[in-house]
Motif scaffolding. Sequence first.
Motif, PDB file in Angstrom:
ATOM      1  N   HIS A  87     -15.443   5.020   7.395  1.00 41.56           N
ATOM      2  CA  HIS A  87     -14.328   4.134   7.747  1.00 41.56           C
ATOM      3  C   HIS A  87     -14.752   2.675   7.714  1.00 41.56           C
ATOM      4  CE1 HIS A  87     -11.631   1.994  10.538  1.00 41.56           C
ATOM      5  NE2 HIS A  87     -10.714   2.726   9.950  1.00 41.56           N
ATOM      6  N   GLU A  88     -15.947   2.371   8.222  1.00 41.18           N
ATOM      7  CA  GLU A  88     -16.410   0.981   8.294  1.00 41.18           C
ATOM      8  C   GLU A  88     -16.551   0.359   6.905  1.00 41.18           C
ATOM      9  OE1 GLU A  88     -18.761   3.423   9.643  1.00 41.18           O
ATOM     10  OE2 GLU A  88     -17.550   3.533  11.441  1.00 41.18           O
ATOM     11  N   GLY A  89     -16.864   1.178   5.900  1.00 36.46           N
ATOM     12  CA  GLY A  89     -17.108   0.657   4.567  1.00 36.46           C
ATOM     13  C   GLY A  89     -15.907   0.654   3.650  1.00 36.46           C
ATOM     14  N   LEU A  90     -14.776   1.121   4.130  1.00 42.01           N
ATOM     15  CA  LEU A  90     -13.582   1.219   3.291  1.00 42.01           C
ATOM     16  C   LEU A  90     -13.159  -0.133   2.717  1.00 42.01           C
ATOM     17  CD1 LEU A  90     -11.500   3.139   2.167  1.00 42.01           C
ATOM     18  CD2 LEU A  90     -10.142   2.795   4.221  1.00 42.01           C
ATOM     19  N   GLU A  91     -13.215  -1.163   3.518  1.00 40.71           N
ATOM     20  CA  GLU A  91     -12.792  -2.480   3.056  1.00 40.71           C
ATOM     21  C   GLU A  91     -13.700  -3.008   1.933  1.00 40.71           C
ATOM     22  OE1 GLU A  91     -11.928  -6.912   4.905  1.00 40.71           O
ATOM     23  OE2 GLU A  91     -11.993  -5.192   6.241  1.00 40.71           O
ATOM     24  N   ALA A  92     -14.986  -2.654   1.984  1.00 36.53           N
ATOM     25  CA  ALA A  92     -15.929  -3.116   0.951  1.00 36.53           C
ATOM     26  C   ALA A  92     -15.718  -2.394  -0.371  1.00 36.53           C
ATOM     27  CB  ALA A  92     -17.365  -2.925   1.431  1.00 36.53           C
ATOM     28  N   ILE A  93     -15.357  -1.119  -0.318  1.00 33.20           N
ATOM     29  CA  ILE A  93     -15.244  -0.338  -1.563  1.00 33.20           C
ATOM     30  C   ILE A  93     -13.820  -0.303  -2.118  1.00 33.20           C
ATOM     31  CG2 ILE A  93     -14.832   1.947  -0.550  1.00 33.20           C
ATOM     32  CD1 ILE A  93     -16.892   2.989  -2.594  1.00 33.20           C
ATOM     33  N   TYR A  94     -12.834  -0.617  -1.307  1.00 34.08           N
ATOM     34  CA  TYR A  94     -11.427  -0.536  -1.721  1.00 34.08           C
ATOM     35  C   TYR A  94     -11.123  -1.271  -3.028  1.00 34.08           C
ATOM     36  CZ  TYR A  94      -6.353  -0.898  -1.590  1.00 34.08           C
ATOM     37  OH  TYR A  94      -5.032  -0.848  -1.929  1.00 34.08           O
ATOM     38  N   PRO A  95     -11.589  -2.512  -3.221  1.00 34.10           N
ATOM     39  CA  PRO A  95     -11.253  -3.210  -4.471  1.00 34.10           C
ATOM     40  C   PRO A  95     -11.798  -2.535  -5.733  1.00 34.10           C
ATOM     41  CG  PRO A  95     -12.149  -4.739  -2.852  1.00 34.10           C
ATOM     42  CD  PRO A  95     -12.325  -3.365  -2.296  1.00 34.10           C
ATOM     43  N   PHE A  96     -12.769  -1.653  -5.593  1.00 33.26           N
ATOM     44  CA  PHE A  96     -13.397  -1.006  -6.739  1.00 33.26           C
ATOM     45  C   PHE A  96     -12.860   0.404  -7.000  1.00 33.26           C
ATOM     46  CE2 PHE A  96     -16.339  -4.012  -4.876  1.00 33.26           C
ATOM     47  CZ  PHE A  96     -16.691  -4.781  -5.969  1.00 33.26           C
ATOM     48  N   MET A  97     -12.044   0.912  -6.089  1.00 33.93           N
ATOM     49  CA  MET A  97     -11.548   2.288  -6.215  1.00 33.93           C
ATOM     50  C   MET A  97     -10.492   2.387  -7.308  1.00 33.93           C
ATOM     51  SD  MET A  97     -13.115   4.239  -4.051  1.00 33.93           S
ATOM     52  CE  MET A  97     -12.098   5.671  -3.953  1.00 33.93           C
ATOM     53  N   PRO A  98     -10.539   3.462  -8.113  1.00 38.71           N
ATOM     54  CA  PRO A  98      -9.485   3.671  -9.110  1.00 38.71           C
ATOM     55  C   PRO A  98      -8.151   3.950  -8.421  1.00 38.71           C
ATOM     56  CG  PRO A  98     -11.265   5.301  -9.337  1.00 38.71           C
ATOM     57  CD  PRO A  98     -11.570   4.469  -8.152  1.00 38.71           C
ATOM     58  N   GLN A  99      -7.069   3.525  -9.030  1.00 41.34           N
ATOM     59  CA  GLN A  99      -5.737   3.664  -8.432  1.00 41.34           C
ATOM     60  C   GLN A  99      -5.370   5.115  -8.124  1.00 41.34           C
ATOM     61  OE1 GLN A  99      -5.277   0.312  -7.365  1.00 41.34           O
ATOM     62  NE2 GLN A  99      -3.293   1.279  -7.281  1.00 41.34           N
ATOM     63  N   GLN A 100      -5.843   6.077  -8.922  1.00 40.93           N
ATOM     64  CA  GLN A 100      -5.487   7.478  -8.674  1.00 40.93           C
ATOM     65  C   GLN A 100      -6.132   8.019  -7.404  1.00 40.93           C
ATOM     66  OE1 GLN A 100      -7.166   6.466 -11.427  1.00 40.93           O
ATOM     67  NE2 GLN A 100      -8.818   7.868 -11.935  1.00 40.93           N
ATOM     68  N   ARG A 101      -7.086   7.315  -6.821  1.00 40.81           N
ATOM     69  CA  ARG A 101      -7.733   7.744  -5.577  1.00 40.81           C
ATOM     70  C   ARG A 101      -7.084   7.108  -4.343  1.00 40.81           C
ATOM     71  NH1 ARG A 101     -11.815  11.581  -5.697  1.00 40.81           N
ATOM     72  NH2 ARG A 101     -12.578  10.615  -3.825  1.00 40.81           N
ATOM     73  N   ILE A 102      -6.113   6.231  -4.545  1.00 39.78           N
ATOM     74  CA  ILE A 102      -5.489   5.510  -3.434  1.00 39.78           C
ATOM     75  C   ILE A 102      -4.088   6.069  -3.202  1.00 39.78           C
ATOM     76  CG2 ILE A 102      -4.684   3.258  -2.631  1.00 39.78           C
ATOM     77  CD1 ILE A 102      -6.913   2.036  -4.414  1.00 39.78           C
ATOM     78  N   VAL A 103      -3.789   6.394  -1.955  1.00 40.72           N
ATOM     79  CA  VAL A 103      -2.478   6.940  -1.586  1.00 40.72           C
ATOM     80  C   VAL A 103      -1.769   5.919  -0.703  1.00 40.72           C
ATOM     81  CG1 VAL A 103      -1.278   8.804  -0.386  1.00 40.72           C
ATOM     82  CG2 VAL A 103      -3.373   9.289  -1.659  1.00 40.72           C
ATOM     83  N   ASP A 104      -0.602   5.475  -1.150  1.00 41.93           N
ATOM     84  CA  ASP A 104       0.218   4.573  -0.341  1.00 41.93           C
ATOM     85  C   ASP A 104       1.139   5.414   0.536  1.00 41.93           C
ATOM     86  OD1 ASP A 104      -0.721   2.080  -1.247  1.00 41.93           O
ATOM     87  OD2 ASP A 104       0.464   2.291  -3.076  1.00 41.93           O
ATOM     88  N   MET A 105       1.167   5.100   1.820  1.00 37.47           N
ATOM     89  CA  MET A 105       2.019   5.844   2.760  1.00 37.47           C
ATOM     90  C   MET A 105       2.851   4.876   3.568  1.00 37.47           C
ATOM     91  SD  MET A 105      -0.718   8.677   4.127  1.00 37.47           S
ATOM     92  CE  MET A 105       0.486   9.635   5.032  1.00 37.47           C
ATOM     93  N   SER A 106       4.060   5.281   3.842  1.00 37.76           N
ATOM     94  CA  SER A 106       4.921   4.474   4.705  1.00 37.76           C
ATOM     95  C   SER A 106       4.499   4.709   6.158  1.00 37.76           C
ATOM     96  CB  SER A 106       6.383   4.867   4.512  1.00 37.76           C
ATOM     97  OG  SER A 106       6.598   6.185   5.000  1.00 37.76           O
ATOM     98  N   HIS A 107       4.966   3.871   7.035  1.00 37.87           N
ATOM     99  CA  HIS A 107       4.680   4.019   8.462  1.00 37.87           C
ATOM    100  C   HIS A 107       5.184   5.361   8.973  1.00 37.87           C
ATOM    101  CE1 HIS A 107       5.374   3.484  12.811  1.00 37.87           C
ATOM    102  NE2 HIS A 107       4.224   2.820  12.747  1.00 37.87           N
ATOM    103  N   ALA A 108       6.363   5.756   8.541  1.00 38.68           N
ATOM    104  CA  ALA A 108       6.951   7.035   8.965  1.00 38.68           C
ATOM    105  C   ALA A 108       6.079   8.212   8.527  1.00 38.68           C
ATOM    106  CB  ALA A 108       8.364   7.179   8.414  1.00 38.68           C
ATOM    107  N   ASP A 109       5.523   8.143   7.305  1.00 38.30           N
ATOM    108  CA  ASP A 109       4.645   9.218   6.825  1.00 38.30           C
ATOM    109  C   ASP A 109       3.366   9.309   7.654  1.00 38.30           C
ATOM    110  OD1 ASP A 109       6.420   9.936   4.838  1.00 38.30           O
ATOM    111  OD2 ASP A 109       5.420   8.731   3.282  1.00 38.30           O
ATOM    112  N   VAL A 110       2.790   8.174   8.003  1.00 36.07           N
ATOM    113  CA  VAL A 110       1.574   8.162   8.824  1.00 36.07           C
ATOM    114  C   VAL A 110       1.861   8.768  10.192  1.00 36.07           C
ATOM    115  CG1 VAL A 110      -0.142   6.691   9.958  1.00 36.07           C
ATOM    116  CG2 VAL A 110       0.557   6.202   7.612  1.00 36.07           C
ATOM    117  N   VAL A 111       2.966   8.395  10.796  1.00 36.67           N
ATOM    118  CA  VAL A 111       3.347   8.949  12.104  1.00 36.67           C
ATOM    119  C   VAL A 111       3.544  10.458  11.990  1.00 36.67           C
ATOM    120  CG1 VAL A 111       5.165   8.979  13.862  1.00 36.67           C
ATOM    121  CG2 VAL A 111       4.322   6.798  12.972  1.00 36.67           C
ATOM    122  N   ARG A 112       4.207  10.900  10.946  1.00 31.56           N
ATOM    123  CA  ARG A 112       4.449  12.333  10.749  1.00 31.56           C
ATOM    124  C   ARG A 112       3.124  13.100  10.611  1.00 31.56           C
ATOM    125  NH1 ARG A 112       7.496  12.464   6.075  1.00 31.56           N
ATOM    126  NH2 ARG A 112       9.117  11.478   7.294  1.00 31.56           N
TER     127      ARG A 112
END
Length: 149
Positions: free
Chosen positions: A117-142
């Motif tokens: 978790h601590e390193g997510l911000e450092a590696i995020y800009p280099f991650m391929p788009q297919q590895r990133i999941v966008d979620m709405s606030h409602a989805d996270v709560v669910r």
Amino acid sequence: EEEMDKGKEEDADAAAVPKPKGNPKFQRDSLCDYLVPIPQEIQDDLRGKFGQLEAFPFDQIYHRKRGGTKKLYFVSKAVAQVLDAMEESQKWRIVGSGVRIFEKSGPKMAEEYRIAHEGLEAIYPFMPQQRIVDMSHADVVRVLQHPYR
């Protein structure tokens, strides 16, 4: 007699020095360790598991010499340059440096390393788009309220 008295005084002084308490694993000396670069095979393994990370600066990932490669730390470019420039006899014993970026997961996990978790911000800009999941606030709560549905 004087020599015997001196011996008794030294014994009394030695007894007065408190012995370290607790688990020796966590005593002061064990908190310091050398940081060393990760081996090439671990770099290749991480690239294969986490996608196209070709632009990611793997030369800035280190692990603790005594701790093995269980936890991998991302350090700044300046810190990496200092660590690489030191000879083995000059190595500093580091208490804390960098951000934990990868760590080995348990035996039930599909991948050996996971992103910490601590390193997510450092590696995020280099991650391929297919590895990133966008979620709405409602989805996270669910997901948090009903994790097994």
